[in-house]
Design a protein around this motif. Structure first.
Motif, short mmCIF file in Angstrom:
data_model
loop_
_atom_site.label_atom_id
_atom_site.label_comp_id
_atom_site.label_asym_id
_atom_site.label_seq_id
_atom_site.Cartn_x
_atom_site.Cartn_y
_atom_site.Cartn_z
N PHE A 28 0.83 -1.19 0.00
CA PHE A 28 0.00 0.00 0.00
C PHE A 28 0.87 1.25 0.00
O PHE A 28 1.91 1.27 0.65
N GLU A 29 0.43 2.26 -0.72
CA GLU A 29 1.06 3.58 -0.62
C GLU A 29 0.21 4.40 0.33
O GLU A 29 -0.98 4.17 0.48
N ALA A 30 0.85 5.35 1.00
CA ALA A 30 0.16 6.15 2.01
C ALA A 30 -0.08 7.56 1.52
O ALA A 30 0.72 8.13 0.79
N ARG A 31 -1.21 8.09 1.93
CA ARG A 31 -1.48 9.54 1.82
C ARG A 31 -1.62 9.98 3.26
O ARG A 31 -2.61 9.68 3.93
N ARG A 38 -3.64 0.51 -2.79
CA ARG A 38 -2.75 -0.29 -3.63
C ARG A 38 -3.55 -0.79 -4.83
O ARG A 38 -4.73 -1.10 -4.71
N PRO A 39 -2.88 -0.87 -5.98
CA PRO A 39 -3.55 -1.43 -7.14
C PRO A 39 -3.45 -2.95 -7.10
O PRO A 39 -2.39 -3.51 -6.82
N VAL A 40 -4.55 -3.61 -7.36
CA VAL A 40 -4.59 -5.06 -7.47
C VAL A 40 -5.50 -5.37 -8.66
O VAL A 40 -6.70 -5.09 -8.60
N GLY A 41 -4.92 -5.89 -9.72
CA GLY A 41 -5.71 -6.19 -10.90
C GLY A 41 -6.35 -4.93 -11.46
O GLY A 41 -5.66 -3.96 -11.75
N ALA A 134 -9.70 -8.37 -7.00
CA ALA A 134 -8.90 -7.83 -8.10
C ALA A 134 -9.76 -7.23 -9.21
O ALA A 134 -9.24 -6.64 -10.14
N THR A 135 -11.09 -7.38 -9.10
CA THR A 135 -12.01 -6.84 -10.10
C THR A 135 -13.19 -6.17 -9.40
O THR A 135 -13.40 -6.37 -8.19
N ALA A 136 -13.96 -5.41 -10.16
CA ALA A 136 -15.16 -4.79 -9.60
C ALA A 136 -16.13 -5.86 -9.11
O ALA A 136 -16.76 -5.71 -8.06
N SER A 137 -16.23 -6.97 -9.82
CA SER A 137 -17.11 -8.06 -9.39
C SER A 137 -16.66 -8.65 -8.07
O SER A 137 -17.48 -8.97 -7.21
N ASP A 138 -15.34 -8.78 -7.89
CA ASP A 138 -14.81 -9.28 -6.62
C ASP A 138 -15.16 -8.33 -5.47
O ASP A 138 -15.53 -8.77 -4.38
#
Length: 155
Positions: A28-31, A38-41, A134-138
């Motif tokens: 994860f990157e922090a703000r 974090r990007p996943v898929g 990893a997807t919108a469906s997930d």
């Protein structure tokens, strides 16, 4: 006379020494110290922490939030993209860790006990559950696991 506990400082220490390192190690990157992604898929996974509006000198409660956005040029350019079309779903982290909306109360635990509890909840419950998204469906399926009568993506 005993010095009153500084709950705000305890919360900042918990974030700085427990949550931030654990989430950074998970990609994860922090703000700041309260928002992470974090990007996943095809999605960005977001974790964020917020204090209660009723926090005061004698009590301090906070909760975590989990949400998802599509990975797209708009979300790549802006950590918290405000475009509603980019948002997929969101929920309180407590639905994953406790089966309900859950707020951690600093006055109920010592700093070390709460740090151990938070590390456990993230490492053993939240992050393994997010590994399947990893997807919108997930993301929508994860929302349904907490309340099958709730429509996907609705708050």
């Amino acid at each position: 006379m005993e010095t009153p506990r500084d709950f705000k400082a305890d919360f900042k220490q918990l974030l700085r020494h427990t949550i931030v390192p654990l989430l950074k190690a998970a990609g994860f990157e922090a703000r700041g110290q309260q928002s992470f992604r974090r990007p996943v898929g095809e999605v960005f996974q977001y974790l964020g922490y917020e204090g209660s509006r009723t926090n005061g000198k004698d009590s301090f409660a906070f909760t975590g939030n989990v949400s998802f956005q599509h990975v797209a040029p708009a979300t790549l350019a802006d950590f918290w993209c405000d475009d509603p079309a980019m948002w997929i779903a969101g929920m309180r982290m407590g639905y994953l860790t406790h089966g309900r909306d859950h707020w951690y109360r600093l006055e109920d635990h010592g700093p070390q006990a709460l740090a151990a509890m938070m590390a456990h909840d993230l490492a053993q419950i939240v992050l393994p559950r997010l590994a399947t998204v990893a997807t919108a469906s997930d993301a929508k399926a994860l929302m349904l696991t907490r309340d099958p009568d709730r429509a996907p993506g609705k708050q």
